[in-house]
Design a protein around this motif. Sequence first.
Motif, PDB file in Angstrom:
ATOM      1  N   PRO A   1       0.928  -1.154   0.077  1.00 14.86           N
ATOM      2  CA  PRO A   1       0.025  -0.052   0.042  1.00 14.86           C
ATOM      3  C   PRO A   1       0.742   1.148  -0.103  1.00 14.86           C
ATOM      4  O   PRO A   1       0.508   2.111  -0.850  1.00 14.86           O
ATOM      5  CB  PRO A   1      -0.789  -0.295   1.268  1.00 14.86           C
ATOM      6  CG  PRO A   1      -0.862  -1.568   1.674  1.00 14.86           C
ATOM      7  CD  PRO A   1       0.511  -2.199   0.984  1.00 14.86           C
TER       8      PRO A   1
ATOM      9  N   HIS B   1       0.760   4.068  -2.794  1.00  8.32           N
ATOM     10  CA  HIS B   1       0.389   5.568  -2.443  1.00  8.32           C
ATOM     11  C   HIS B   1       1.582   6.568  -3.071  1.00  8.32           C
ATOM     12  O   HIS B   1       1.048   7.374  -3.747  1.00  8.32           O
ATOM     13  CB  HIS B   1       0.155   5.709  -0.979  1.00  8.32           C
ATOM     14  CG  HIS B   1      -0.828   4.929  -0.585  1.00  8.32           C
ATOM     15  ND1 HIS B   1      -0.985   4.676   1.074  1.00  8.32           N
ATOM     16  CD2 HIS B   1      -1.999   4.428  -0.997  1.00  8.32           C
ATOM     17  CE1 HIS B   1      -1.707   3.880   1.022  1.00  8.32           C
ATOM     18  NE2 HIS B   1      -2.657   3.929   0.006  1.00  8.32           N
TER      19      HIS B   1
ATOM     20  N   TYR C   1       4.415   1.933   8.422  1.00 10.44           N
ATOM     21  CA  TYR C   1       3.905   2.609   7.150  1.00 10.44           C
ATOM     22  C   TYR C   1       4.620   3.671   6.779  1.00 10.44           C
ATOM     23  O   TYR C   1       5.078   4.035   5.691  1.00 10.44           O
ATOM     24  CB  TYR C   1       2.451   3.194   7.336  1.00 10.44           C
ATOM     25  CG  TYR C   1       1.849   3.798   6.087  1.00 10.44           C
ATOM     26  CD1 TYR C   1       1.344   3.171   4.999  1.00 10.44           C
ATOM     27  CD2 TYR C   1       1.692   5.114   6.330  1.00 10.44           C
ATOM     28  CE1 TYR C   1       1.094   3.910   3.934  1.00 10.44           C
ATOM     29  CE2 TYR C   1       1.329   5.924   5.096  1.00 10.44           C
ATOM     30  CZ  TYR C   1       0.711   5.298   4.020  1.00 10.44           C
ATOM     31  OH  TYR C   1       0.406   5.968   2.935  1.00 10.44           O
TER      32      TYR C   1
END
Length: 265
Positions: free
Chosen positions: A7, A11, A89
Motif C-alpha cells: 500500500p 500511494h 507505514y
Amino acid sequence: MKPEWGPALAHVALTTSLCLAIICTGVFEGVSVEVGFEHYAERPVASLPAFLAMPFNSLINVAYVLLGWYWLQRGPSGPRYLAARGTRYLQHVFASMALLYGPVQWLRIGTQARVAALLDQWVTLPIFAWPVAWCLYLDRGWRPWCLLGLECLSLCSYGLALLHAQGFELALAGHIAAAVGQALRTQGRHGSATSATYLALAVLSCLGFVGLKLCDHQLAHWPLFQRLTGHFWSKVCDVLQFHFAFLFLTNLNPLQTLTREGKAS
C-alpha cells in the motif's frame, strides 16, 4: 500474499503519477528549469546510449533504488516497533520515495526533457516533508489526516516556482529548514546519543548534497572532480542523507506514542 509495504509503494507511485499528469497539462510551463548537458560538469560520452550518456551521474541513481529496497525489506527496530503499524507505514512510504526517486532522476539525466526536470524538482519537496511528518507522528500519534495535509501542503508549495524564478529553491530551503528544525525538536524529546549521531551525519550529508551540486562546474577545475564531478558526489551525499535520516528516525525512543498505538492495535 500481498507484501506489507504494498500500500505504501502504491500511494507513492500514485502521487508521483498524479504529479506527472498535472505537469503534462502545461500548468508549469512558466517554471524555469535547467535542461541540457551543459548544466552538468560531467562530459557526455557520445558513443553511449542516451540513458548512459553521463555514466556516473546516471548509474548513481541505482543507489536510490537499492537503498529504497533495503529499507522496504528491513523490519522495525526493537519489540516496541513491532506493534506500531504507523511506524511501519511511515518507513515504507519513505523507502518507496527513495525507490522511485532514482528512476525519476535517471529519466531527467537520460532524456534532458523539461517534463522530467519538472517532475524531479516537484517530488523532491514531499521527500523532505516526510521526516517532518514522521517526527510529528512520534510526538502526537497516528493522525492520517495530519500527514495527508502536510504532504498536500508540501506539494502545493511547488507553486512558488510559478511566482519567482528561484521559487523552487525557496520552497526547498524552507523544507530543509523545517526538516532539520523538527528533527532537532524530536531529538530533544525522544532522542539518544545514537540518534543524535545519525542526525548530525544526516545534516552533514544534506550540506554536502546542496553545496556540491551548486559548485558542480567550479569544482570541475580540480582534477579530483573532473571525472567524478560535484553533481555525482552530491548524489552520493543525498543517498547518505536518506540512509542517515532512516537511522535517525528508527532509533528514536517514543515510548508513550508506541505504547498507546500498540494497545490500540
